[in-house]
Scaffold this motif. Structure first.
Motif, short mmCIF file in Angstrom:
data_model
loop_
_atom_site.label_atom_id
_atom_site.label_comp_id
_atom_site.label_asym_id
_atom_site.label_seq_id
_atom_site.Cartn_x
_atom_site.Cartn_y
_atom_site.Cartn_z
N SER A 1 -4.27 13.75 -2.67
CA SER A 1 -3.88 12.50 -2.01
C SER A 1 -3.84 11.39 -3.05
CB SER A 1 -4.88 12.12 -0.92
OG SER A 1 -4.88 13.09 0.10
N HIS A 2 -2.86 10.52 -2.92
CA HIS A 2 -2.71 9.38 -3.83
C HIS A 2 -2.66 8.10 -3.02
CE1 HIS A 2 -1.71 11.86 -7.37
NE2 HIS A 2 -1.14 12.65 -6.48
N LEU A 3 -3.27 7.05 -3.54
CA LEU A 3 -3.25 5.74 -2.91
C LEU A 3 -3.15 4.69 -4.00
CD1 LEU A 3 -3.65 3.96 -0.34
CD2 LEU A 3 -6.08 3.95 -0.93
N ALA B 1 0.96 5.41 -0.26
CA ALA B 1 0.09 6.58 -0.07
C ALA B 1 0.96 7.82 0.07
CB ALA B 1 -0.79 6.40 1.15
N VAL C 1 0.86 -1.18 0.00
CA VAL C 1 0.00 0.00 0.00
C VAL C 1 0.89 1.23 0.00
CG1 VAL C 1 -1.82 1.26 1.20
CG2 VAL C 1 -1.76 -1.25 1.33
#
Length: 94
Positions: A78-80, A43, A41
C-alpha cells in the motif's frame, strides 16, 4: 476513494470528515490553513518500488504535474502520499 491518478482533494476540514477520524483531522487542521492551502491525498496498491513523482513548472502561478512510475518488484504494498499546496497552484496528474 483516492488513487494514484485521482487524489482526494481537501479544501476544508469539513471535506476531510468522511475520510479521517477526529484525531487525524485535528492534526491536519493544525498543520494546514485551508483558507490558503489544499491537501492532496494519493493512495494505491502496487509494487514496493512504485514512486509518485512531481515536477514544478516555472510559471505564475506555479504548476505541479504528478506522475506515477511503476516499480519492477512483485511485492504488493500500500502507498500513501500527502501533499499540501497553496490553493492558487495549478496541478495535474499525467
Amino acid at each position: 476513494d483516492a488513487t494514484r491518478e485521482k487524489p482526494i482533494v481537501l479544501k476544508s476540514s469539513e471535506d476531510g470528515m468522511k475520510y479521517f477520524g477526529k484525531e487525524a483531522l485535528a492534526k491536519i487542521s493544525k498543520a494546514v490553513d485551508f483558507e490558503k492551502q489544499i491537501v492532496l491525498v494519493f493512495a494505491w496498491k502496487g509494487s514496493g518500488q512504485d514512486r509518485l513523482q512531481y515536477v514544478v513548472k516555472e510559471s505564475f502561478p506555479e504548476q505541479i504535474v504528478f506522475s506515477h512510475k511503476r516499480g519492477r518488484t512483485k511485492d504488493f504494498r500500500s502507498h500513501l502520499k500527502v501533499y499540501v499546496l497553496r490553493s492558487d497552484v495549478k496541478w495535474a496528474v499525467e
